[in-house]
Design an enzyme around this catalytic site. Structure first.
Site, PDB file in Angstrom:
ATOM      1  N   SER A   1     -15.716  -3.098   5.508  1.00 59.43           N
ATOM      2  CA  SER A   1     -14.903  -4.304   5.482  1.00 59.43           C
ATOM      3  C   SER A   1     -13.691  -4.150   6.401  1.00 59.43           C
ATOM      4  O   SER A   1     -13.855  -3.869   7.590  1.00 59.43           O
ATOM      5  CB  SER A   1     -14.509  -4.629   4.044  1.00 59.43           C
ATOM      6  OG  SER A   1     -14.080  -5.955   3.920  1.00 59.43           O
TER       7      SER A   1
ATOM      8  N   ASP B   1     -20.353  -8.396   3.187  1.00 56.50           N
ATOM      9  CA  ASP B   1     -19.343  -7.361   2.962  1.00 56.50           C
ATOM     10  C   ASP B   1     -19.931  -6.080   2.358  1.00 56.50           C
ATOM     11  O   ASP B   1     -20.540  -6.092   1.282  1.00 56.50           O
ATOM     12  CB  ASP B   1     -18.272  -7.920   2.027  1.00 56.50           C
ATOM     13  CG  ASP B   1     -16.993  -7.119   2.058  1.00 56.50           C
ATOM     14  OD1 ASP B   1     -17.051  -5.896   1.871  1.00 56.50           O
ATOM     15  OD2 ASP B   1     -15.914  -7.727   2.270  1.00 56.50           O
TER      16      ASP B   1
END
Length: 265
Positions: free
Chosen positions: A49, A162
């Site tokens: 991320s 993600d």
């Protein structure tokens, strides 16, 4: 923590595992600045991320000062846009892609100065995906695509979102690259002091944080050195607090950097 015994008689290979945490990831910059001041450059970097975004810039050759200046001059309007034509998310990732590319160019993994692994999740089957080939910008965007908020990234038949869902602190990824010593930077605070959601963005973020917290339990133990900045009081969406978050990263890093220097000999 005590570093694992290594076989390299010259110098053990060191890897940085940079975790996810949205704007709280500015603490990674404080960490990098402290370790650079101590003369420590990693042999490998893995990121999830925001850790993937910071790792991408760093391994592509951006200085910590350059990245800090960029983040301090950025707001959410610079990296988000309503996804009017996208049915799978609230926001389009095109502005984020352009923001990262504007800083470092459309770099390929093969062109990086330091080897990088980027962790994402294939939402079609829930598998953890480690990206090490192709466009670094695409990989960083995919790893940062919080499901429901940001549009997934199509990648070789996969639909990537993600990486925090499956591996928010990528210690194992950087270990697999060949790191003898792993320094992990955890920028995802404890759920015990979570803030009450204020809108759909916060609800989705809280859900991802719950999933991410479960992936970090073993990773925190497996790291040789763990940096945990005091960032629980900061919102993951507030760019105005970037200087304070960076400083928190510096302070936490100063607690372990001396030990790492000694381990490296």
């Amino acid at each position: 923590m005590v570093a694992r015994k290594v076989d390299d008689p010259v110098r053990p290979k060191i890897g940085f595992a940079l975790g996810g945490g949205a704007v709280r990831g500015a603490a990674h910059l404080g960490f990098l600045s402290v370790f650079e001041e101590a003369g420590i450059k990693p042999d490998f970097v893995a990121g999830t991320s925001v850790g993937a975004i910071v790792g991408a810039g760093y391994t592509a050759g951006l200085t910590v000062a350059e990245m800090s200046a960029l983040v301090n001059s950025t707001g959410w309007r610079d990296v988000t846009n309503i996804a009017w034509r996208q049915r799978l998310s609230v926001f389009d990732t095109t502005p984020l892609r352009r923001w990262i590319e504007g800083a470092m160019g459309d770099v390929d993994f093969a062109d990086l100065q330091i080897p990088l692994s980027v962790v994402a999740c294939n939402i079609l089957d829930g598998r953890r995906v480690v990206l090490r080939e192709g466009s670094v910008v695409r990989a960083a965007v995919a790893s940062s695509a919080i499901p429901g908020l940001f549009s997934p990234e199509e990648w070789d038949g996969m639909l990537l979102v993600d990486g925090g869902l499956v591996d928010n602190l990528p210690v194992s990824a950087v270990r697999q690259m060949g790191a003898d010593i792993v320094v992990a930077v955890d920028v995802s605070p404890s759920l015990r002091h979570g803030l009450r959601p204020d809108g759909i963005r916060d609800v989705v973020t809280a859900a991802v944080n719950i999933a991410a917290s479960n992936t970090q339990i073993d990773a925190r133990t497996d790291a040789d050195y763990l940096v945990q900045p005091d960032i629980e009081k900061f919102s993951p969406w507030d760019f105005s607090m970037v200087p304070e978050i960076e400083e928190a990263g510096r302070q936490a890093s100063q607690l372990v950097v001396g030990q790492v220097v000694a381990a490296l000999g």
